[in-house]
Motif scaffolding. Structure first.
Motif, short mmCIF file in Angstrom:
data_model
loop_
_atom_site.label_atom_id
_atom_site.label_comp_id
_atom_site.label_asym_id
_atom_site.label_seq_id
_atom_site.Cartn_x
_atom_site.Cartn_y
_atom_site.Cartn_z
N LEU A 187 0.83 -1.21 0.00
CA LEU A 187 0.00 0.00 0.00
C LEU A 187 0.87 1.26 0.00
CD1 LEU A 187 -2.90 -0.80 2.49
CD2 LEU A 187 -2.99 -0.73 0.00
N ARG A 188 0.31 2.33 -0.54
CA ARG A 188 1.02 3.61 -0.60
C ARG A 188 0.29 4.65 0.24
NH1 ARG A 188 0.84 3.02 -7.12
NH2 ARG A 188 2.44 1.40 -7.31
N ALA A 189 1.06 5.48 0.91
CA ALA A 189 0.48 6.68 1.51
C ALA A 189 0.41 7.70 0.38
CB ALA A 189 1.36 7.19 2.65
N THR A 190 -0.79 7.91 -0.16
CA THR A 190 -0.91 8.72 -1.38
C THR A 190 -0.80 10.21 -1.06
OG1 THR A 190 -3.32 8.59 -1.15
CG2 THR A 190 -2.26 7.01 -2.61
N ALA A 202 -7.78 -0.86 -2.86
CA ALA A 202 -6.71 -1.72 -2.37
C ALA A 202 -6.69 -1.78 -0.85
CB ALA A 202 -5.36 -1.23 -2.90
N ARG A 203 -7.04 -0.69 -0.19
CA ARG A 203 -7.01 -0.65 1.27
C ARG A 203 -8.00 -1.65 1.87
NH1 ARG A 203 -4.90 4.53 3.11
NH2 ARG A 203 -4.41 5.90 1.34
N GLN A 231 -2.86 5.11 -5.80
CA GLN A 231 -2.75 3.94 -4.95
C GLN A 231 -2.43 2.70 -5.77
OE1 GLN A 231 -1.90 2.19 -2.27
NE2 GLN A 231 -3.23 3.60 -1.11
N VAL A 232 -1.77 1.72 -5.18
CA VAL A 232 -1.54 0.45 -5.87
C VAL A 232 -2.88 -0.10 -6.34
CG1 VAL A 232 -1.70 -0.94 -3.76
CG2 VAL A 232 -0.38 -1.79 -5.70
N ASN A 265 -12.69 -1.93 -10.36
CA ASN A 265 -11.72 -1.49 -9.37
C ASN A 265 -11.58 -2.43 -8.18
OD1 ASN A 265 -10.97 0.73 -10.85
ND2 ASN A 265 -12.28 2.16 -9.75
N ALA A 266 -12.69 -2.91 -7.63
CA ALA A 266 -12.60 -3.83 -6.50
C ALA A 266 -11.96 -5.14 -6.93
CB ALA A 266 -13.99 -4.09 -5.92
#
Length: 314
Positions: A23-26, A58-59, A51-52, A82-83
């Motif tokens: 995961l990324r902190a966007t 993704a979260r 986000q990835v 997306n999901a």
């Protein structure tokens, strides 16, 4: 009801148990409202399309997979795209199989991304609801862990970590404008802010799940169409999203496809932010006057996804 404590638990789980670096902190981009040609004193753009997997999903999907035992048959999901992409990405990171059911309205670009992630892709039905029914029937046979696109506690709590991230970086905005499909994103965001910031629900006129539910006093099925139907194409607001928005969200606004398309074009032409239509509803609300900020207001827009055919930006 999803609570702040659920979102704190999700954040801890994602950080401590998730694949390192997944995961990324966007970024949160803070601009004067005049830069965007709108009346807000300041506009915060939460660049969650970076986000990835290309969306906020993704979260929640990773949180769901980390919170439940995964059988040998892996995971299964129905999605407008997306999901499914988020579930497939999380499944690949965890080394488990993934099967995704998508409706015919889903763009080929999203289907191709699913295949690249190693998912088995099943195209079933004209709408998300039909793909979901087929997915549930398949799950009864395979025994795979089901991830719901928007209506599971772990999914909504995972989405809420986005709001937690905004506050940790910049404090509280005055308002947050959030696109609504099935209600997972706004459910998580509104649960985190608990009315400490005004959360406003935004929907396309062609997919008014929350708006029609409020008219009826309960979730109801709606016909789905329009520019953002691939991402915001749920036929009915989810139970969790309905519960949270009833308690925490005052305004639910509808936006026309022309306004959404204009906002999306602005984000690309003026700021080189390439997003799908669902991510442009916040700016569309400001540009069209559907949402009018108070003097001095700091407005946060969540750019929620970027899974689309690049040719549609031309």
């Amino acid at each position: 009801m999803i609570l702040r404590s659920d979102i704190e638990a999700a954040s801890a789980r994602l950080q401590q148990q998730g694949p390192q670096g997944f995961l990324r902190a966007t970024p949160l981009w803070r601009l004067p409202g005049a830069t965007l040609g709108v009346a807000a004193a300041e506009v915060w753009l939460k660049l969650e399309h970076l986000q990835v997997s290309g969306s906020f999903k993704a979260r929640g999907m990773l949180n769901r997979l980390l919170a439940q035992p995964i059988p040998a048959s892996g995971v299964i999901v129905a999605s407008g795209g997306n999901a499914g992409i988020a579930t497939a990405a999380a499944a690949r990171a965890l080394g488990v199989p993934c099967e995704v059911f998508v409706p015919e309205v889903s763009p080929e670009a999203k289907r191709q991304k699913l295949r690249e992630l190693g998912a088995q892709v099943q195209v079933v039905g004209a709408t998300y609801a039909e793909a979901f029914e087929a997915c549930m029937a398949r799950q009864q046979v395979s025994g795979a862990l089901i991830t719901h696109a928007y209506d599971q506690p772990e999914v909504v709590a995972g989405a809420g970590t986005l709001a937690r991230e905004i506050e940790a970086e910049a404090g509280l905005p005055d308002s947050v404008l959030v696109s609504v499909g099935g209600g997972g994103l706004i459910g998580g965001i509104a649960a985190w802010f608990e009315q400490r910031a005004r959360v406003v629900a935004l929907e396309p006129e062609g997919a008014p799940t929350l708006f029609r539910a409020r008219e009826a006093g309960q979730p109801v099925d709606v016909a789905v169409s329009g520019i953002a139907a691939d991402s915001l194409g749920a036929r009915r607001i989810g139970a969790i999203g309905w519960q949270v928005t009833q308690a925490q969200v005052g305004q639910a606004l509808l936006l026309g496809d022309d306004a959404i398309a204009r906002a999306r074009k602005t984000l690309w032409s003026e700021f080189k932010l390439a997003v799908e239509p669902a991510a442009a509803l916040g700016l569309a609300a400001l540009q069209s006057g559907a949402y009018v900020p108070a003097p001095g207001e700091k407005v946060c827009l969540v750019l929620c996804g970027a899974n689309f055919d690049p040719a549609t930006l031309a």
